[in-house]
Design an enzyme around this catalytic site. Structure first.
Site, PDB file in Angstrom:
ATOM      1  CG  LEU A  12      40.488  -9.094  96.026  1.00 48.53           C
ATOM      2  CD1 LEU A  12      39.322  -9.833  96.187  1.00 48.53           C
ATOM      3  CD2 LEU A  12      40.902  -8.817  94.598  1.00 48.53           C
ATOM      4  CB  CYS A  13      43.487  -4.142 100.353  1.00 48.60           C
ATOM      5  SG  CYS A  13      43.145  -4.859 101.737  1.00 48.60           S
ATOM      6  CG  HIS A  14      40.237  -0.031  96.966  1.00 46.34           C
ATOM      7  ND1 HIS A  14      39.329  -0.766  97.623  1.00 46.34           N
ATOM      8  CD2 HIS A  14      39.926   0.109  95.805  1.00 46.34           C
ATOM      9  CE1 HIS A  14      38.249  -1.086  96.708  1.00 46.34           C
ATOM     10  NE2 HIS A  14      38.548  -0.610  95.306  1.00 46.34           N
ATOM     11  CG  MET A  45      41.341  -4.964 105.047  1.00 45.99           C
ATOM     12  SD  MET A  45      41.202  -6.560 106.235  1.00 45.99           S
ATOM     13  CE  MET A  45      42.618  -7.558 105.720  1.00 45.99           C
ATOM     14  CD  GLU A  46      44.252  -0.287 104.452  1.00 49.18           C
ATOM     15  OE1 GLU A  46      44.272  -0.647 103.189  1.00 49.18           O
ATOM     16  OE2 GLU A  46      43.406  -0.426 105.166  1.00 49.18           O
ATOM     17  CG  ASP A  99      62.736 -10.813 113.101  1.00 49.62           C
ATOM     18  OD1 ASP A  99      63.143 -11.944 112.902  1.00 49.62           O
ATOM     19  OD2 ASP A  99      63.385  -9.811 112.758  1.00 49.62           O
TER      20      ASP A  99
END
Length: 166
Positions: free
Chosen positions: A78-80, A116-117, A131
């Site tokens: 739901l992130c733009h 969120m980014e 990793d």
């Protein structure tokens, strides 16, 4: 939490919903997030000395974090999709705590925030460190991922008070 606050991504029927930001003002928005990866002292020394067989671990993790911020809308449903104007990923070796602190800053001029980014950038940078080092140190631990601050929009500047106490 106050009683009048509601989840922004749930509509009146309780369904998942992408927030409509079309009426919001365009403002400069920034967010800073952090995360940590704990590892052995030997692994930290290997990274610092450049003795890692996979090359410059921080350079690869930095690029991965930047790329992740740009792809956030592809990962979080739901992130733009955003036109980021700046993404910065930095590393702080905290040898005394046997960990590396990752800080991600995201910025844009837009109608919605970039928390969120920034969280995605910090998370993926940590995952990339994992990793690249897992063959040497498979017991590493990622944690402490949180938003430190955000600015812009109608809520103005917000600072994570819990993060200040740690």
């Amino acid at each position: 939490m106050s009683e009048h606050k509601q989840f922004s991504h749930v509509n009146a029927q309780g369904e998942a919903n992408m927030v409509d930001v079309s009426e919001k003002a365009v403002t400069t928005r920034t967010a800073v997030a952090e995360g940590f990866i704990k590892m052995s002292a030997e692994t930290i020394q290997m990274i610092i000395s450049g003795g890692h067989a996979k090359g410059d671990v921080f350079a690869v993790a930095r690029i991965a974090g930047i790329q992740a911020a740009k792809k956030c809308a592809d990962l979080i449903p739901l992130c733009h999709p955003l036109m980021l104007s700046k993404v910065q990923v930095d590393f702080e070796v905290q040898a005394d705590k046997q960990q590396i602190r990752i800080e991600a800053l995201c910025k844009l001029a837009g109608k919605t925030g970039v928390e969120m980014e920034a969280l995605t950038a910090a998370s993926v940078a940590a995952l990339t460190l994992f990793d690249m080092c897992k063959a040497v140190d498979p017991a590493m631990e990622i944690g402490g991922i949180k938003v430190l601050s955000k600015a812009g929009g109608k809520t103005g500047h917000w600072q994570n008070q819990q993060a200040q106490k740690v």
